[in-house]
Design a protein around this motif. Sequence first.
Motif, PDB file in Angstrom:
ATOM      1  N   LEU A  61       0.650  -1.059   0.077  1.00  0.00           N
ATOM      2  CA  LEU A  61      -0.035   0.405  -0.082  1.00  0.00           C
ATOM      3  C   LEU A  61       0.943   1.374  -0.180  1.00  0.00           C
ATOM      4  CD1 LEU A  61      -3.303  -0.614   2.688  1.00  0.00           C
ATOM      5  CD2 LEU A  61      -2.695  -0.450   0.005  1.00  0.00           C
ATOM      6  N   ALA A  62       1.726   1.500   1.059  1.00  0.00           N
ATOM      7  CA  ALA A  62       2.839   2.579   0.690  1.00  0.00           C
ATOM      8  C   ALA A  62       3.691   2.530  -0.257  1.00  0.00           C
ATOM      9  CB  ALA A  62       3.705   1.902   1.771  1.00  0.00           C
ATOM     10  N   GLN A  63       4.209   1.416  -1.109  1.00  0.00           N
ATOM     11  CA  GLN A  63       4.662   2.101  -2.419  1.00  0.00           C
ATOM     12  C   GLN A  63       4.192   2.041  -3.410  1.00  0.00           C
ATOM     13  OE1 GLN A  63       6.168  -2.072  -3.097  1.00  0.00           O
ATOM     14  NE2 GLN A  63       8.582  -1.622  -2.503  1.00  0.00           N
ATOM     15  N   GLN A  64       2.786   1.963  -3.332  1.00  0.00           N
ATOM     16  CA  GLN A  64       1.545   2.478  -4.369  1.00  0.00           C
ATOM     17  C   GLN A  64       1.453   3.596  -4.148  1.00  0.00           C
ATOM     18  OE1 GLN A  64      -1.484   3.679  -4.670  1.00  0.00           O
ATOM     19  NE2 GLN A  64      -1.938   2.902  -6.570  1.00  0.00           N
ATOM     20  N   THR A  65       0.876   4.043  -3.187  1.00  0.00           N
ATOM     21  CA  THR A  65       0.830   5.305  -2.750  1.00  0.00           C
ATOM     22  C   THR A  65       1.980   6.403  -2.246  1.00  0.00           C
ATOM     23  OG1 THR A  65      -0.575   4.614  -1.005  1.00  0.00           O
ATOM     24  CG2 THR A  65       0.576   6.769  -0.799  1.00  0.00           C
ATOM     25  N   VAL A  66       2.957   6.010  -2.593  1.00  0.00           N
ATOM     26  CA  VAL A  66       4.477   6.707  -3.398  1.00  0.00           C
ATOM     27  C   VAL A  66       4.873   6.698  -4.675  1.00  0.00           C
ATOM     28  CG1 VAL A  66       4.981   6.841  -0.816  1.00  0.00           C
ATOM     29  CG2 VAL A  66       6.552   5.184  -2.548  1.00  0.00           C
ATOM     30  N   GLY A  67       4.064   6.130  -5.857  1.00  0.00           N
ATOM     31  CA  GLY A  67       4.778   5.662  -7.346  1.00  0.00           C
ATOM     32  C   GLY A  67       5.192   4.902  -7.393  1.00  0.00           C
ATOM     33  N   VAL A 112      -6.854  -6.282   5.009  1.00  0.00           N
ATOM     34  CA  VAL A 112      -5.465  -5.889   5.084  1.00  0.00           C
ATOM     35  C   VAL A 112      -5.531  -5.510   3.532  1.00  0.00           C
ATOM     36  CG1 VAL A 112      -4.681  -4.696   6.691  1.00  0.00           C
ATOM     37  CG2 VAL A 112      -3.588  -6.863   5.627  1.00  0.00           C
ATOM     38  N   ALA A 113      -5.046  -7.432   3.270  1.00  0.00           N
ATOM     39  CA  ALA A 113      -4.960  -7.471   2.077  1.00  0.00           C
ATOM     40  C   ALA A 113      -6.034  -7.554   0.514  1.00  0.00           C
ATOM     41  CB  ALA A 113      -4.626  -9.615   1.907  1.00  0.00           C
ATOM     42  N   VAL A 114      -6.831  -7.304   1.021  1.00  0.00           N
ATOM     43  CA  VAL A 114      -8.138  -6.665   0.408  1.00  0.00           C
ATOM     44  C   VAL A 114      -7.827  -4.955  -0.433  1.00  0.00           C
ATOM     45  CG1 VAL A 114     -10.469  -5.358  -0.054  1.00  0.00           C
ATOM     46  CG2 VAL A 114      -9.975  -8.018   0.907  1.00  0.00           C
ATOM     47  N   GLN A 115      -7.325  -4.177   0.878  1.00  0.00           N
ATOM     48  CA  GLN A 115      -7.009  -3.138   0.674  1.00  0.00           C
ATOM     49  C   GLN A 115      -6.111  -2.959  -0.278  1.00  0.00           C
ATOM     50  OE1 GLN A 115      -6.961  -0.178   3.401  1.00  0.00           O
ATOM     51  NE2 GLN A 115      -7.903  -1.713   5.049  1.00  0.00           N
ATOM     52  N   ALA A 116      -4.892  -3.853  -0.732  1.00  0.00           N
ATOM     53  CA  ALA A 116      -3.486  -3.476  -0.582  1.00  0.00           C
ATOM     54  C   ALA A 116      -4.009  -4.800  -2.148  1.00  0.00           C
ATOM     55  CB  ALA A 116      -2.439  -4.859  -0.178  1.00  0.00           C
ATOM     56  N   LEU A 117      -4.557  -5.313  -2.916  1.00  0.00           N
ATOM     57  CA  LEU A 117      -4.859  -5.712  -3.571  1.00  0.00           C
ATOM     58  C   LEU A 117      -5.978  -4.735  -4.950  1.00  0.00           C
ATOM     59  CD1 LEU A 117      -5.308  -9.779  -2.862  1.00  0.00           C
ATOM     60  CD2 LEU A 117      -3.085  -8.741  -4.091  1.00  0.00           C
ATOM     61  N   LYS A 118      -6.950  -4.334  -4.021  1.00  0.00           N
ATOM     62  CA  LYS A 118      -7.283  -3.191  -4.526  1.00  0.00           C
ATOM     63  C   LYS A 118      -6.693  -2.364  -5.055  1.00  0.00           C
ATOM     64  CE  LYS A 118     -11.595  -1.523  -5.917  1.00  0.00           C
ATOM     65  NZ  LYS A 118     -12.066  -1.763  -7.323  1.00  0.00           N
ATOM     66  N   LEU A 120      -3.606  -2.416  -5.766  1.00  0.00           N
ATOM     67  CA  LEU A 120      -2.377  -2.277  -7.119  1.00  0.00           C
ATOM     68  C   LEU A 120      -3.585  -3.156  -8.140  1.00  0.00           C
ATOM     69  CD1 LEU A 120      -0.218  -4.434  -5.163  1.00  0.00           C
ATOM     70  CD2 LEU A 120       0.442  -2.514  -5.508  1.00  0.00           C
ATOM     71  N   GLY A 121      -4.080  -3.057  -8.198  1.00  0.00           N
ATOM     72  CA  GLY A 121      -5.420  -2.997  -9.598  1.00  0.00           C
ATOM     73  C   GLY A 121      -5.168  -4.582 -10.567  1.00  0.00           C
ATOM     74  N   GLY A 122      -5.952  -5.157 -10.104  1.00  0.00           N
ATOM     75  CA  GLY A 122      -5.185  -6.174 -12.031  1.00  0.00           C
ATOM     76  C   GLY A 122      -5.744  -7.111 -10.910  1.00  0.00           C
ATOM     77  N   ARG A 123      -6.425  -7.291 -10.070  1.00  0.00           N
ATOM     78  CA  ARG A 123      -7.204  -8.579  -8.921  1.00  0.00           C
ATOM     79  C   ARG A 123      -8.101  -8.427  -8.396  1.00  0.00           C
ATOM     80  NH1 ARG A 123      -2.502 -12.545  -8.644  1.00  0.00           N
ATOM     81  NH2 ARG A 123      -0.367 -10.689  -9.023  1.00  0.00           N
ATOM     82  N   ASP A 124      -8.786  -8.327  -9.112  1.00  0.00           N
ATOM     83  CA  ASP A 124     -10.181  -8.128  -8.648  1.00  0.00           C
ATOM     84  C   ASP A 124     -11.632  -9.490  -8.428  1.00  0.00           C
ATOM     85  OD1 ASP A 124     -10.073  -5.127  -9.800  1.00  0.00           O
ATOM     86  OD2 ASP A 124     -11.843  -6.078 -11.325  1.00  0.00           O
ATOM     87  N   ALA A 125     -10.927  -9.942  -9.126  1.00  0.00           N
ATOM     88  CA  ALA A 125     -11.154 -11.857  -8.505  1.00  0.00           C
ATOM     89  C   ALA A 125     -11.110 -12.433  -6.754  1.00  0.00           C
ATOM     90  CB  ALA A 125     -11.313 -12.616  -9.509  1.00  0.00           C
ATOM     91  N   ALA A 126      -9.460 -12.009  -6.898  1.00  0.00           N
ATOM     92  CA  ALA A 126      -8.869 -12.228  -5.385  1.00  0.00           C
ATOM     93  C   ALA A 126     -10.023 -11.471  -4.448  1.00  0.00           C
ATOM     94  CB  ALA A 126      -7.906 -11.594  -5.164  1.00  0.00           C
ATOM     95  N   PRO A 373       3.935  10.599  -6.199  1.00  0.00           N
ATOM     96  CA  PRO A 373       2.724  10.079  -5.462  1.00  0.00           C
ATOM     97  C   PRO A 373       1.044  10.352  -6.086  1.00  0.00           C
ATOM     98  CG  PRO A 373       4.224  12.001  -4.001  1.00  0.00           C
ATOM     99  CD  PRO A 373       5.022  12.296  -5.888  1.00  0.00           C
ATOM    100  N   LYS A 374       1.083   8.612  -6.377  1.00  0.00           N
ATOM    101  CA  LYS A 374      -0.325   8.290  -6.534  1.00  0.00           C
ATOM    102  C   LYS A 374      -1.968   8.755  -5.294  1.00  0.00           C
ATOM    103  CE  LYS A 374       1.773   5.292  -9.703  1.00  0.00           C
ATOM    104  NZ  LYS A 374       1.341   4.185  -9.898  1.00  0.00           N
ATOM    105  N   THR A 375      -3.049   9.337  -5.576  1.00  0.00           N
ATOM    106  CA  THR A 375      -4.050   9.455  -5.114  1.00  0.00           C
ATOM    107  C   THR A 375      -4.686   8.311  -5.292  1.00  0.00           C
ATOM    108  OG1 THR A 375      -3.435  12.193  -4.503  1.00  0.00           O
ATOM    109  CG2 THR A 375      -5.677  10.770  -4.245  1.00  0.00           C
ATOM    110  N   ASN A 376      -4.910   7.384  -4.125  1.00  0.00           N
ATOM    111  CA  ASN A 376      -5.783   5.466  -4.421  1.00  0.00           C
ATOM    112  C   ASN A 376      -7.012   6.513  -4.960  1.00  0.00           C
ATOM    113  OD1 ASN A 376      -6.383   3.741  -5.052  1.00  0.00           O
ATOM    114  ND2 ASN A 376      -5.450   2.675  -2.959  1.00  0.00           N
TER     115      ASN A 376
END
Length: 417
Positions: A61-67, A112-118, A120-126, A373-376
């Motif tokens: 989550l943190a990595q995605q947030t800062v790009g 929290v895994a649901v939040q992270a996978l959401k 990051l994208g591409g993991r809709d089924a999970a 930084p990306k705004t989720n």
Amino acid sequence: MNVRRSAAALAASAVLCVGAAPAALAAPSPSAPPAPVIPSGLYGKKDPTYDGVWRQSFALLAQQTVGVKPAEEAVDWLAGQQCANGGFASFRADAAAACDDKTMFDTNATAVAVQALKALGGRDAAVKKGVDWLKSVQNEDGGWAFVPGTPSEGNSTSIVISALAVAGEKPAEVKSKAGKSAYEGLLAFQLGCAAEPAADRGAFGYQPGPDGKLPANADATAAAVLAGLGRGAVVPPSATDTPAAALACPAGAADPAAAAQGAAGYLAEALKKDGHLTAVTPGADQPTADTGNTADAVIALAAAGHKQSAAAALEWLKSNSAEWAKGSPAALGTLVLAAHATGTDPKSFGGTDLVTALNATGPAPQTSEAAEPKTNTSDSKDDSEDDSNVWWIVGAGLAAGMGIGVLLSGRRKKNQL
């Protein structure tokens, strides 16, 4: 909501060891089993048994947030921890083995895994499978427990609601078989206008104590602010900045957003004394600085639009969090999220480059330098701990029996103090 200790150990002792014979309680503390091999895709070098999924999710989550684009093997490792039914355990050393009735499912890890996978994208089924599983283990009172099938508590209820909101669900419409909504389950843990002492009004509790009274709990309160606002761990910086206010009394109709603002008021007051929160750690008789809960409070206040109320605590974190967060992906990730929520540069946080330090705890990311930084578009606790601390707490859980819920209340942070 960020830095976790041995919650699973405590939960397991509560579920499996309640009613243990006196002879068993008198036995020496169990020896820790050999630590599992650290998977190459996992962040952090310490035993992941109790926090593997949690710390991985916060790091991503943190990595995605800062790009920063994480290594594919890191994302694959997290996705691979999911069981076929959609739930996650705290950590599965052999993810190729099917989950069964012996698997200790963990609502917090799943959330929290649901939040992270959401994010990051591409993991809709999970994500959908995780959400469906969380809904399936909702208690009749509308809330959730850390271990499914046990009584609801304020922390887990909040963390699950945040995940549901991030995934696009409407918590008010997520109802138990008894017809209780997720928000009804959450609001049952708030100390209202009749609470004593008056300073506790607006706070949320973890669970009632042995006397039936619900004590204020900063961990639960910070998580409840995000849940009540329908946010997750990633809080986009906002230009809004108003002073936090105490819970409005007399209270009107049950309103999750108003409850969240009252909780934020409680946190703001609690921070005023020392500029940080405190907690009594296992084995101690005096409170010490609670870095993890302080970081959570900063994120919660920023989410509620009260950055100035969090300013002193943010400065305290800049000066006092380096040793606490060293080598801990969830702690570093939480600080990155606190910086992001307050519009602070995470690469210059009290002299520490949090992004570089976080990247160094796991596989090299695909992009090593943080971009803008990306705004989720969607909004929502690791504690690297000594094995000795884990098993000390398990022993405490054995001795505490039905009182285990009180010990669980600060589950993600205490071992980091």
